[in-house]
Design an enzyme around this catalytic site. Structure first.
Site, mmCIF file in Angstrom:
data_model
loop_
_atom_site.group_PDB
_atom_site.id
_atom_site.type_symbol
_atom_site.label_atom_id
_atom_site.label_comp_id
_atom_site.label_asym_id
_atom_site.label_seq_id
_atom_site.Cartn_x
_atom_site.Cartn_y
_atom_site.Cartn_z
ATOM 1 C CB SER A 146 -0.273 2.224 -0.698
ATOM 2 O OG SER A 146 -1.648 2.304 -1.300
ATOM 3 C CE1 TYR A 159 -1.781 -2.624 1.581
ATOM 4 C CE2 TYR A 159 -2.669 -0.352 0.717
ATOM 5 C CZ TYR A 159 -1.898 -1.715 0.679
ATOM 6 O OH TYR A 159 -1.236 -1.517 -0.544
#
Length: 255
Positions: A146, A159
């Site tokens: 990400s 996350y």
């Protein structure tokens, strides 16, 4: 002279978390590049529907319903593929979840849930794939990281930690498996128009922030990720190893 090609004909690709979203887009693209597909999820009805949609496009698709966070289920799934004579040449570790909550309010169970789904699963599935790729002397592993593999924002601590871990797990895979003909790399998507980001795209303030912060001045589309996936899955990337390629409209390149 060796020929380097983007053609995936004759190869089998397993994409985790591929019944929808980015995983579905990546699987579909790999299929159209010639790969036979094994799509994965835990919702069997949705998985079957997604498989039918891909078959309607003329793609070769098999479903594998297993929980990527459950080691026993992963081991059994690979044993089933072995028994059917299916060799995974390309693994895309895509399965992931998001949880938005201030860190001081996070429970340990919530932390573990995000870490296990986004990071630990890539280790478990990657290990089982590598155990089969190593004797064959070849294989492609693509871990989906990400923008948060190198940056952070408030309220998504687990996350961020998991996606930062994906970057380093990819390098660890390279350190141990590159000599066996395995290329392990990662893709770092920016802000993409996916189901996971629905709450953000519907928030006018956040939507405006993304567009202002991104040099391309827009959200990314799932199909804009697939060219990078095909490159990393193909022989065109045989000397690319341990890298993370950000597909983020330039967000990670500017202050």
């Amino acid at each position: 002279m060796q020929s380097y090609s983007f053609d995936l004909t004759g190869r089998t690709a397993l994409v985790t978390g591929s019944s929808r979203g980015l995983g579905y887009a990546i699987a579909r693209a790999l299929g159209h590049a010639g790969a036979s597909l094994v799509i994965n999820g835990t919702n069997t009805a949705r998985l079957a529907e997604s498989a039918e949609g891909l078959r309607a496009e003329g793609l070769s698709v098999r479903t594998a319903a297993f929980d990527v966070t459950d080691e026993k289920s992963v081991v059994e799934a690979f044993a089933t593929l072995d028994a059917e004579g299916l060799k995974v040449d390309i693994l895309v570790n895509n399965a992931g979840i998001q949880l938005r909550k201030p860190m001081i309010e996070l429970s340990l169970d919530e932390w573990h849930s995000v870490i296990d789904t986004n990071l630990t699963s890539a280790f478990i599935v990657g290990r089982e794939a590598a155990r089969r790729m190593i004797p064959r002397g070849r294989g492609k592993i693509i871990n989906i990281g990400s923008l948060m593999s190198g940056l952070a924002r408030p309220t998504i601590a687990p996350y961020t930690a998991a996606k930062g871990g994906i970057k380093m797990l990819t390098q660890a895979m390279t350190a141990e498996w590159a000599e066996n003909g395995i290329q392990a790399n990662a893709i770092g998507p920016g802000y993409m128009l996916t189901d996971m980001n629905q709450a953000l795209t519907s928030n006018p303030q956040f939507d405006a922030w993304v567009k202002a912060r991104t040099p391309s001045r827009r959200w990314g589309k799932p199909e804009e990720l697939v060219g990078t996936a095909i490159f990393l899955a193909s022989s065109a990337s045989d000397y690319v190893n341990g890298q993370i390629i950000y597909v983020d409209g330039g967000m990670s390149a500017v202050i």
